[in-house]
Design a protein around this motif. Structure first.
Motif, PDB file in Angstrom:
ATOM      1  N   ASP A   6       6.463  -2.454   0.907  1.00  0.00           N
ATOM      2  CA  ASP A   6       6.637  -3.630   1.661  1.00  0.00           C
ATOM      3  C   ASP A   6       5.832  -3.721   2.864  1.00  0.00           C
ATOM      4  N   ILE A   7       4.467  -4.410   2.716  1.00  0.00           N
ATOM      5  CA  ILE A   7       4.336  -4.382   3.939  1.00  0.00           C
ATOM      6  C   ILE A   7       4.554  -4.598   5.095  1.00  0.00           C
TER       7      ILE A   7
ATOM      8  N   ASN B 130      -3.627  -0.164  -1.871  1.00  0.00           N
ATOM      9  CA  ASN B 130      -2.203  -0.660  -1.855  1.00  0.00           C
ATOM     10  C   ASN B 130      -1.676  -1.999  -2.259  1.00  0.00           C
TER      11      ASN B 130
ATOM     12  N   ILE C 250       1.628  -2.818  -3.976  1.00  0.00           N
ATOM     13  CA  ILE C 250       2.348  -3.728  -3.930  1.00  0.00           C
ATOM     14  C   ILE C 250       2.787  -4.513  -5.009  1.00  0.00           C
TER      15      ILE C 250
END
Length: 141
Positions: free
Chosen positions: A52-53, A42, A46
Motif C-alpha cells: 500500500d504505497i 511495484n 500493489i
C-alpha cells in the motif's frame, strides 16, 4: 544473464515504450530501464495486495541496483519485464529482472535490485511482512 530465456521468469509485466523514452541515438535511454524495473516489481506488489504505497506501515527501499545491456529497445517497442526472486532474507529481497523486446526470446537487458523493507515512520529495517513473504516465495526460481 544474457542467455536467460523468458521461461526463467515466473512473472511478467508488459510496458509500452513512449516516444520520449528514445534518446538522440534512436533507442531507449538507459535511465528508463531502471524505471521499468521499479514499475514491474511495484505493480506486482500493489496488484497482489501486499504493498500500500499511500498508507502501508512498511515500504521497500531500493538499496542496490544494476543493469547490463545486450540489445537496443526503441519506441514503439513493447518491453516484457520478467521478475524473479534470487534471494529472500529477513528484511530484504533481491530481484532479478529480464527485459525482453517485443517477442524476442533473449533479453535486451538484465539486471537486479534489492528492496529493504522498512517501517514507514522510522525508516528502520523490519521483517518482510508475512503476506509479502508468501508472494515473494512464489517468485523464487
Amino acid at each position: 544473464m544474457r542467455d536467460t530465456p523468458r521461461s526463467a521468469f515466473p512473472h511478467f509485466c508488459e510496458i509500452a515504450t513512449r516516444w520520449m523514452d528514445n534518446d538522440v541515438y534512436g533507442h531507449v535511454n538507459n535511465v528508463h530501464y531502471y524505471s521499468y524495473f521499479d514499475t514491474a516489481v511495484n505493480r506486482l506488489l500493489i496488484e497482489r495486495g501486499v504493498l500500500d504505497i499511500h498508507g502501508g506501515r512498511t515500504v521497500g527501499f531500493v538499496v542496490e541496483t544494476g543493469c547490463s545491456y545486450f540489445a537496443p529497445v526503441a519506441f514503439p517497442d513493447t518491453v516484457h519485464v520478467g521478475v524473479r526472486v534470487a534471494r529472500l532474507g529477513n528484511s530484504s529481497v533481491r530481484y532479478e529482472i529480464g527485459l525482453y523486446r517485443n517477442e524476442d526470446e533473449m533479453p535486451a537487458a538484465a539486471g537486479h535490485f534489492v528492496h529493504v523493507y522498512v517501517d514507514r515512520e522510522t525508516n528502520r529495517p523490519v521483517p518482510i511482512p508475512g503476506d509479502a513473504r508468501a508472494l515473494l516465495e512464489t517468485l523464487q526460481m
